[in-house]
Design a protein around this motif. Structure first.
Motif, PDB file in Angstrom:
ATOM      1  N   ALA A   1       0.830  -1.208   0.000  1.00 44.35           N
ATOM      2  CA  ALA A   1       0.000   0.000   0.000  1.00 44.35           C
ATOM      3  C   ALA A   1       0.863   1.256   0.000  1.00 44.35           C
ATOM      4  O   ALA A   1       0.563   2.238  -0.698  1.00 44.35           O
ATOM      5  N   LEU A   2       1.959   1.213   0.791  1.00 42.15           N
ATOM      6  CA  LEU A   2       2.866   2.363   0.778  1.00 42.15           C
ATOM      7  C   LEU A   2       3.492   2.560  -0.593  1.00 42.15           C
ATOM      8  O   LEU A   2       3.654   3.691  -1.071  1.00 42.15           O
TER       9      LEU A   2
ATOM     10  N   LEU B   1       3.719   5.658  -5.676  1.00 45.60           N
ATOM     11  CA  LEU B   1       3.558   5.764  -7.129  1.00 45.60           C
ATOM     12  C   LEU B   1       2.478   6.776  -7.493  1.00 45.60           C
ATOM     13  O   LEU B   1       2.623   7.535  -8.461  1.00 45.60           O
ATOM     14  N   PHE B   2       1.382   6.810  -6.718  1.00 42.99           N
ATOM     15  CA  PHE B   2       0.304   7.770  -6.998  1.00 42.99           C
ATOM     16  C   PHE B   2       0.792   9.202  -6.811  1.00 42.99           C
ATOM     17  O   PHE B   2       0.503  10.090  -7.630  1.00 42.99           O
ATOM     18  N   LEU B   3       1.550   9.438  -5.735  1.00 47.49           N
ATOM     19  CA  LEU B   3       2.090  10.780  -5.516  1.00 47.49           C
ATOM     20  C   LEU B   3       3.067  11.160  -6.622  1.00 47.49           C
ATOM     21  O   LEU B   3       3.084  12.315  -7.085  1.00 47.49           O
ATOM     22  N   ALA B   4       3.882  10.198  -7.061  1.00 46.87           N
ATOM     23  CA  ALA B   4       4.811  10.488  -8.156  1.00 46.87           C
ATOM     24  C   ALA B   4       4.057  10.812  -9.442  1.00 46.87           C
ATOM     25  O   ALA B   4       4.443  11.715 -10.190  1.00 46.87           O
ATOM     26  N   TRP B   5       2.960  10.090  -9.706  1.00 48.87           N
ATOM     27  CA  TRP B   5       2.167  10.375 -10.914  1.00 48.87           C
ATOM     28  C   TRP B   5       1.511  11.750 -10.825  1.00 48.87           C
ATOM     29  O   TRP B   5       1.470  12.490 -11.809  1.00 48.87           O
TER      30      TRP B   5
ATOM     31  N   LEU C   1      -9.571  12.851  -6.434  1.00 51.85           N
ATOM     32  CA  LEU C   1      -8.499  12.764  -5.437  1.00 51.85           C
ATOM     33  C   LEU C   1      -7.202  13.313  -6.001  1.00 51.85           C
ATOM     34  O   LEU C   1      -6.446  14.003  -5.289  1.00 51.85           O
ATOM     35  N   ALA C   2      -6.933  13.046  -7.274  1.00 53.30           N
ATOM     36  CA  ALA C   2      -5.708  13.571  -7.877  1.00 53.30           C
ATOM     37  C   ALA C   2      -5.728  15.094  -7.912  1.00 53.30           C
ATOM     38  O   ALA C   2      -4.682  15.741  -7.694  1.00 53.30           O
TER      39      ALA C   2
END
Length: 691
Positions: A122-123, A128-132, A246-247
């Motif tokens: 999950a981390l 990866l989501f924050l990097a995207w 959310l993004a």
């Protein structure tokens, strides 16, 4: 596999046979090498030489790249002690030891390793989501809209309103007047210049505010409100009240933190002034100052700055239409400037008096009525989904009649003393199109009645230099229907503005006909001079007198019944050209229902045959196309002189004009001018029977 004679495809009755597979080539061996004339010793000797050459080439390449790799690894070697010391400090921290102990205890549990791996996964996904999100951040310069212009014209082609998209130049903060800067801060964030710390609590506050749907109006905690509004509305492009993903929330937090940490308050303020909307399609203080007041941003006064700052609070308002609403917002901005201490109470009172008489360039009684915007909204369907670079919309507005109406309204206001008085006027032509309009209160609301009036007022539409729609003359509207439409529209024009502190009682309205025009007047916000209704009636008589001087009397008088219906003593209007004065069309009933198409000139409706007035119909493909056009739509047919001759409408469209405009038939001898014009348009386009 077989094929049938005369066909190109395979016959599926016999299953296809798979093609034979090619034999595999045998692997080379010592026996095959001997058979080909090579000895086993020479074959393996060659392989050994190849391996030796490859090893020498690898050694040479390693020697060539060794200095480069050593130079690249030097900073890493120098930083190694730092990383080792940091790792030792982290490992020596009590929290690290507790975390390691918790991980060991979790790993000893039956499902501990699975839970630990799931947490680490999950981390990783979160990272990866924050990097995207960081990789897809929008540019700090905001979106670059394509410039476009939409011009609304009067009947003679004179522009009466302009709409479009314009982006101003990026200005330095020193190029904006101090009054504009202070007014913008008073409107957007009065606490912007207060000091703040971007520590752990400040970062948490910024992240929390980014996940809220509304931006707080009170003092900030963490990051400036101006920066948050700049990022959310102007850089990311999220409209107020629009849903956010959310993004979007994560990107907003990233950009707010980035701007707060890297840019000064003056630079953030300059960026906000350059990207803020000051009305639909008007972006940036440079475009707003030049477009609305014809001056540079450095020359803006206090009243003008308050007007523009009020617009920035509600960018959906039109600067030349919603003048009363923007002035109310501007007065709130002046109060905010007094609160911040940048303006004294006396200076604010003087600026408020200037603001009450301030109007942007291009604001006229026509634009303040909202009529151009309704016509553009009606023309949007014909323009298509793609925004045009340039569009021209011509309407039924009579510029000479409009000038007379405005002058009469000014005389009426002068007679009333102008103290809170409002005078409204509306003139409809025979087809229901607007020929003159003066707003006596708020603009026309976007209602079905207003849309129908805008549709009847639309005459010509051009897109990027090409004609899209051309309607020279529309069919006449029945007197009762036109009177109802005028009363409904006049009630919308004369309602008090929502921002009015003292909505005075309405004196009344007066409706009457002048020739073939239907005129409605209203005087509000003042006591009647000689009893209730005298003000509106005197206003109407003034307009009627001016019209009688400017326009000759029509050749044919209208029935007195129509004059009695409108309650006017003015000259009645002419009879529509397609009616026969010697016959009584009122004896035939009005027909309504879903028709059956016989041909393009005849319908079967309500149990009887109906001939479309002015049309010689066609059958075959044209009749089928006409039937497809109607598609079970309800039509209304008015008697037009003969026993079975009618003028039929489907919604707002006259069916005789529709048939002739599309070349589905020919104009009958003696057809009225509007139908002859529709036939001429079909001939010019070579449509239908004119191909």
């Amino acid at each position: 596999m077989t094929t049938q004679p005369g066909r190109d495809w395979l016959d599926l009755s016999s299953p296809p046979q798979p093609p034979p597979e090619p034999p595999e080539a045998p692997a080379p061996s010592r026996v095959s090498a001997v058979r080909n004339g090579l000895s086993a010793d020479s074959f393996f000797t060659g392989l050994a030489q190849v391996r030796t050459g490859a090893a020498r080439a690898g050694s040479a390449a390693a020697g060539h790249f060794q200095p480069v790799l050593a130079a690249a690894a030097a900073p890493l070697r120098r930083a190694a002690p730092i990383w080792q010391a940091a790792a030792q400090r982290v490992g020596a921290h009590p929290l690290a030891s507790r975390a390691a102990g918790a991980a060991r205890r979790a790993g000893a549990l039956p499902w501990g390793r699975a839970l630990l791996l799931a947490g680490l996964g999950a981390l990783g996904v979160a990272a990866l989501f924050l990097a995207w999100c960081a990789a897809t951040l929008p540019p700090l310069g905001g979106r670059q809209p394509s410039p476009r212009t939409l011009t609304v014209q009067a009947e003679d082609g004179t522009p009466i309103a302009r709409r479009g998209v314009e982006r101003g130049r990026a200005l330095r903060l020193e190029s904006v007047s101090p009054a504009m800067r202070q007014a913008f801060l008073a409107a957007q964030d009065p606490w912007f210049e207060d000091g703040y710390r971007l520590d752990a609590s400040g970062v948490a506050a910024v992240i929390g505010r980014a996940f809220r749907d509304t931006i707080s109006d009170g003092p900030r905690s963490g990051g400036p409100r101006l920066t948050q509004r700049l990022v959310r509305r102007d850089i990311i492009g999220i409209a107020p009240g629009a849903p956010r993903s959310l993004a979007d929330r994560v990107r907003e937090a990233m950009l707010v933190l980035w701007l707060s940490a890297r840019e000064s308050g003056a630079r953030i303020l300059a960026r906000a002034l350059d990207l803020a909307p000051f009305g639909p399609g008007l972006v940036g203080i440079d475009a707003a100052a030049r477009g609305l007041f014809g001056k540079e941003a450095a020359s803006l006064g206090t009243a003008e700055a308050a007007y523009l700052a009020g617009l920035s609070l509600a960018p959906g308002l039109q600067p030349d239409r919603d003048v009363t609403a923007v002035r109310a917002l501007g007065r709130a901005v002046l109060d905010g400037m007094v609160m911040r201490g940048t303006l004294s109470a006396a200076e604010a009172a003087e600026a408020g008096r200037s603001l009450d008489g301030l109007s942007p360039a291009g604001a006229t009684p026509v634009t303040r009525s909202g009529f151009p915007d309704l016509v553009l909204a009606e023309a949007a369907d014909r323009l298509g989904p793609a925004a045009p670079r340039e569009a021209v919309v011509r309407t039924t507005l009579d510029r000479g009649l409009q000038a007379m109406a405005e002058a009469a309204a000014e005389r009426r206001l002068d007679a009333a003393g102008r103290a809170g008085a409002r005078a409204g006027l509306l003139v409809l032509g025979p087809d229901g199109g607007v020929q003159a309009v003066v707003a006596g209160g708020a603009p026309l609301p976007d209602t079905p009645e207003a849309r129908r009036a805008a549709s009847a007022s639309l005459r010509h539409l051009g897109r990027d230099g090409r004609p899209v729609y051309d309607r020279l003359v529309a069919g006449a509207m029945p007197a009762a229907e036109r009177r109802t439409a005028l009363l409904t529209l006049l009630a919308g024009l004369t309602r008090p503005p929502e921002e009015s502190d003292d909505p005075a009682s309405r004196d009344g309205v007066f409706v009457g006909s002048v020739g073939d025009l239907l005129v409605g007047t209203s005087v509000s916000g003042t006591a009647a001079e000689n009893g209730a209704g005298d003000g509106p009636e005197a206003f109407f008589q003034d307009v009627a007198a001016q019209l009688a001087k400017a326009r000759p009397a029509p050749p044919v008088a209208e029935a007195r019944e129509g004059a009695r219906e409108t309650g006017s003593t003015a000259r009645p209007s002419a009879r529509p050209a397609w009616q026969n004065p010697g016959e009584r069309p009122a004896s035939s009933p009005i027909l309504r229902g879903v028709p059956r198409v016989i041909d393009t000139g005849r319908l079967r409706l309500d149990g009887q045959n109906v001939r479309l007035a002015g049309v010689e119909g066609q059958g075959g493909a044209f009749a089928r196309e006409f039937r497809q056009y109607l598609r079970r739509r309800e039509v209304t047919c008015q008697p037009a002189g003969g026993a079975d001759l009618y003028r039929c409408r489907a919604g707002e469209q006259d069916l005789s004009e529709v048939v002739l405009f599309n070349g589905g038939g020919r104009a009958a001898p003696g057809a009225p001018p509007d139908l002859q014009a529709a036939e001429a348009g079909a001939k010019a386009r070579k449509a239908g029977v004119w191909q």
